[in-house]
Design a protein around this motif. Structure first.
Motif: not given
Lengths: 153, 261
Positions: B76, B97, B99-102
């Motif tokens: 992200c 989303a 997955v993109r945050n982690r």
């Protein structure tokens, strides 16, 4: 293993197994069963919570990784009896059928709206909620609810 | 859940010590691949060494035409960095989303999933990978299926992307996982045209026949009739090797069209 967490504004120090997941800690140690575990394979998004302000799948975060973190669950978004605008919109738009996916949908939707640079279109909401499944397939009203809520957030 | 010891490293030295002192250790960054793998017993380490408490690994900075992305930068964060729009767009289409945050760039590259997006960017943009021991040219980094040039215990510190003159990434995503069935990064860089392909083979690779054609004529029509050898490509329930071969050309054309638009 000792893990310090702030959950919905309250500080907790929990003693958990090394392989504990954040979803285990929330549900089993702290009794916050609003966070649902659907697939446990990081696909369905029912376990979505906010970790340090961003949506994450709690079944795919190790408790130790969340140490020191600030967690918000579905139990932590209303202000007393005043529901969060996203909860209000889900109710007003009949955006839940069986309700199993709802906590994760709402937590994802809140992050989606909060991080958007400009008002979201229906297509952007659908893409933004890609990580959450509704097995009742009630997506249409979920999208309506998110579009409705963003005006009030 | 598979049973392991969770070890938290507070600095790089400690991380390496914890790794070395274990008979079977694995580093965890965002854990977006590792944690599902542990649940499925596809990975079964004794010790999981967490890198998230090590300071200074997640910074993103830009200087002298190079975008430096810290290994622990999350997808992200890369998606929100506009210096190289094609890289931001690529990061914004990884997984979902949450997955993109982690998930992190370093974790993705070290894992070297054949369908991961970042390898196409590393090859297509001519990036350099800096580890705690050395510097590895992106062209030398991807060795084979889930295999990289990293030595046992070596840790990626950052990835340096030279800013291209123009670049674009096109991917045909698996509808469920959003992994690349095929993804192609096309870039016009100071060192010429580069084409990085992911999803098609055992690991990402450059397609020099496309690079040569696009060097003289940066247009989708320049790729017409160039044979893509798909004999070694991946074949699974999502796509046959021949289909992936066809997608390489289609995605490369789409990337060129985006880049020249």
């Amino acid at each position: 293993m000792k893990v310090d967490l702030t959950v919905n504004g309250s500080q907790h120090t929990v003693d958990v197994a090394d392989n504990a997941l954040l979803s285990d800690v929330l549900r089993e140690t702290l009794g916050l069963t609003g966070t649902h575990v659907g697939c446990d394979t990081s696909q369905c998004g029912a376990c979505t919570v906010h970790l340090d302000g961003r949506s994450v799948k709690a079944c795919t975060v190790l408790a130790g990784q969340a140490d020191g973190g600030d967690v918000t669950t579905i139990e932590g978004i209303a202000n007393g009896d005043d529901l969060h605008p996203m909860q209000v919109a889900f109710r007003a738009n009949h955006a839940l059928q069986c309700g199993f996916c709802t906590p994760g949908m709402i937590m994802s939707a809140i992050d989606l709206v909060q991080t958007a640079d400009s008002p979201l279109s229906a297509e952007e909401v659908r893409e933004g909620l890609e990580g959450n499944f509704c097995r009742c397939t009630g997506y249409h009203n979920i999208v309506k609810a998110v579009l409705d809520a963003q005006a009030n957030m | 859940m598979y049973t392991f010891n969770f070890r938290r490293a507070s600095n790089l030295e400690e991380a390496q010590q914890l790794h070395q002192s274990s008979s079977d250790a694995v580093y965890v960054s965002g854990g977006m691949t590792l944690i599902p793998s542990l649940k499925l017993r596809l990975a079964s380490p004794d010790d999981v060494v967490d890198l998230s408490r090590i300071d200074g690994l997640s910074a993103i900075s830009s200087a002298d035409g190079v975008l430096s992305v810290g290994a622990m930068a999350r997808h992200c964060d890369v998606a929100a960095t506009t210096d190289i729009p094609a890289l931001a767009a690529l990061a914004n289409r990884i997984g979902d989303a949450q997955v993109r945050n982690r998930g992190t760039i370093g974790g993705s590259l070290a894992n070297n999933d054949p369908a991961a997006d970042y390898p196409a960017a590393v090859l297509g943009l001519g990036a350099t990978i800096h580890t705690n021991r050395r510097t590895i040219a992106g062209d030398d980094f991807f060795v084979d299926l889930f295999e990289t040039a990293l030595d046992d215990g070596e840790i990626i510190m950052r990835v340096d992307f030279p800013t291209p003159k123009r670049a674009a990434y096109a991917k045909f995503a698996n509808q469920a996982s959003k992994y690349a069935v095929v993804g192609v990064m096309v870039a016009e860089t100071d060192s010429g045209v580069r084409v990085g392909v992911t999803g098609a083979g055992a690991c990402a690779f450059r397609l020099t026949s496309f690079e040569d054609a696009l060097s003289t004529n940066m247009s989708a029509s320049a790729l017409a009739g160039i044979d893509v050898d798909s004999s070694d490509f991946n074949s699974d329930l999502h796509a046959s090797a021949a289909y992936r071969g066809s997608l390489v050309t289609v995605m490369a054309k789409q990337a060129v069209e985006q880049l020249t638009a």
